[in-house]
Design a protein around this motif. Structure first.
Motif, mmCIF file in Angstrom:
data_model
loop_
_atom_site.group_PDB
_atom_site.id
_atom_site.type_symbol
_atom_site.label_atom_id
_atom_site.label_comp_id
_atom_site.label_asym_id
_atom_site.label_seq_id
_atom_site.Cartn_x
_atom_site.Cartn_y
_atom_site.Cartn_z
ATOM 1 N N MET A 27 -1.605 -9.004 5.299
ATOM 2 C CA MET A 27 -2.494 -8.298 4.374
ATOM 3 C C MET A 27 -3.146 -7.092 5.044
ATOM 4 N N VAL A 28 -3.511 -7.220 6.297
ATOM 5 C CA VAL A 28 -4.076 -6.069 7.016
ATOM 6 C C VAL A 28 -3.058 -4.938 7.044
ATOM 7 N N ILE A 29 -1.824 -5.279 7.362
ATOM 8 C CA ILE A 29 -0.756 -4.269 7.401
ATOM 9 C C ILE A 29 -0.628 -3.593 6.037
ATOM 10 N N PHE A 30 -0.613 -4.370 4.972
ATOM 11 C CA PHE A 30 -0.406 -3.796 3.645
ATOM 12 C C PHE A 30 -1.629 -3.067 3.102
ATOM 13 N N VAL A 31 -2.823 -3.454 3.495
ATOM 14 C CA VAL A 31 -4.004 -2.698 3.058
ATOM 15 C C VAL A 31 -3.974 -1.301 3.677
ATOM 16 N N ILE A 32 -3.673 -1.230 4.961
ATOM 17 C CA ILE A 32 -3.567 0.080 5.627
ATOM 18 C C ILE A 32 -2.451 0.894 4.982
ATOM 19 N N TYR A 33 -1.315 0.263 4.776
ATOM 20 C CA TYR A 33 -0.174 0.908 4.131
ATOM 21 C C TYR A 33 -0.555 1.429 2.742
ATOM 22 N N ALA A 34 -1.231 0.600 1.950
ATOM 23 C CA ALA A 34 -1.587 0.975 0.579
ATOM 24 C C ALA A 34 -2.558 2.141 0.551
ATOM 25 N N VAL A 35 -3.520 2.173 1.464
ATOM 26 C CA VAL A 35 -4.484 3.278 1.506
ATOM 27 C C VAL A 35 -3.778 4.582 1.847
ATOM 28 N N VAL A 36 -2.908 4.559 2.838
ATOM 29 C CA VAL A 36 -2.181 5.777 3.222
ATOM 30 C C VAL A 36 -1.277 6.244 2.087
ATOM 31 N N MET A 37 -0.573 5.306 1.452
ATOM 32 C CA MET A 37 0.333 5.682 0.360
ATOM 33 C C MET A 37 -0.438 6.191 -0.853
ATOM 34 N N ALA A 38 -1.624 5.648 -1.105
ATOM 35 C CA ALA A 38 -2.449 6.129 -2.216
ATOM 36 C C ALA A 38 -2.885 7.572 -1.961
ATOM 37 N N LEU A 39 -3.302 7.865 -0.746
ATOM 38 C CA LEU A 39 -3.673 9.243 -0.406
ATOM 39 C C LEU A 39 -2.472 10.176 -0.554
ATOM 40 N N PHE A 40 -1.318 9.722 -0.086
ATOM 41 C CA PHE A 40 -0.108 10.534 -0.219
ATOM 42 C C PHE A 40 0.264 10.717 -1.691
ATOM 43 N N GLY A 41 0.159 9.647 -2.485
ATOM 44 C CA GLY A 41 0.478 9.750 -3.912
ATOM 45 C C GLY A 41 -0.412 10.758 -4.610
ATOM 46 N N TYR A 42 -1.686 10.758 -4.272
ATOM 47 C CA TYR A 42 -2.604 11.730 -4.865
ATOM 48 C C TYR A 42 -2.180 13.148 -4.492
ATOM 49 N N ILE A 43 -1.894 13.379 -3.225
ATOM 50 C CA ILE A 43 -1.481 14.714 -2.761
ATOM 51 C C ILE A 43 -0.168 15.128 -3.426
ATOM 52 N N LEU A 44 0.765 14.190 -3.529
ATOM 53 C CA LEU A 44 2.060 14.492 -4.144
ATOM 54 C C LEU A 44 1.899 14.904 -5.600
ATOM 55 N N TYR A 45 1.145 14.128 -6.368
ATOM 56 C CA TYR A 45 1.022 14.391 -7.800
ATOM 57 C C TYR A 45 0.022 15.497 -8.132
ATOM 58 N N LYS A 46 -0.906 15.763 -7.236
ATOM 59 C CA LYS A 46 -1.916 16.790 -7.504
ATOM 60 C C LYS A 46 -1.485 18.162 -6.981
#
Length: 182
Positions: A78-97
């Protein structure tokens, strides 16, 4: 081996490695114009499960002296995936915005085409499209990356931890003992 080492500190690097793998894969799929292809998601899930297995096994063997409980393995995943999810969320925002704001329009068009193929009445399609346009934003996309990453992290960690757990036999003493045969 330090069994009392903070699980966040011990898995920060693994979470960032998983995030780098997700970023590289997403960029590759984006440049191949397959971002909206549902099959690419299944390929990413297979990669994530495989990488998680090797990360948790390495964590067990290097940080936990070869032994780890199911709960400890799940927590590390879960620690691995929380870090992963936060980074991917930031990237998703940058990609779509900023990188490609047209991706939102492409997603809406894809949904509209699926509704037309299903034979829904035009007024239902119009109403659904209006709702889609208000909901699908870069912020919404980032939140869905975050929530999906955590949700899949729970599922993948639960499953992978079944194969990773190896508990010491308390009758033989400490963590230097032989593992319990299961």
């Amino acid at each position: 081996m330090d069994e009392n080492e903070n699980v966040w500190k011990a898995n920060m690097e693994n979470g960032l490695i998983m995030a780098c793998i997700g970023l590289v894969y997403t960029l590759l799929v984006y440049f191949l114009k397959s971002l909206l292809n549902p099959v690419q998601g299944y390929i990413l899930y297979a990669i994530e499960i495989t990488v998680l297995f090797f990360m948790l096994r390495s964590f067990r063997d290097k940080k936990r002296g070869g032994f780890i409980s199911y709960g400890q393995s799940f927590g590390a995943g879960m620690v691995i995936f929380v870090i992963y999810a936060v980074v991917m969320a930031l990237f998703g925002y940058i990609l779509y915005k900023f990188i490609d704001p047209n991706l939102i329009d492409q997603q809406i068009a894809l949904v509209q085409n699926k509704m037309v193929d299903m034979g829904l009445p035009q007024n239902s399609i119009d109403m659904a499209m209006e709702m889609q346009k208000t909901l699908i934003t870069p912020v919404f996309t980032a939140l869905s990356y975050l929530l999906n990453g955590i949700l899949y992290g729970v599922v993948f960690s639960l499953v992978v931890s079944i194969f990773i757990k190896k508990e010491a036999n308390p009758l033989l003493g400490g963590t230097d003992a032989e593992p319990i045969e299961e």
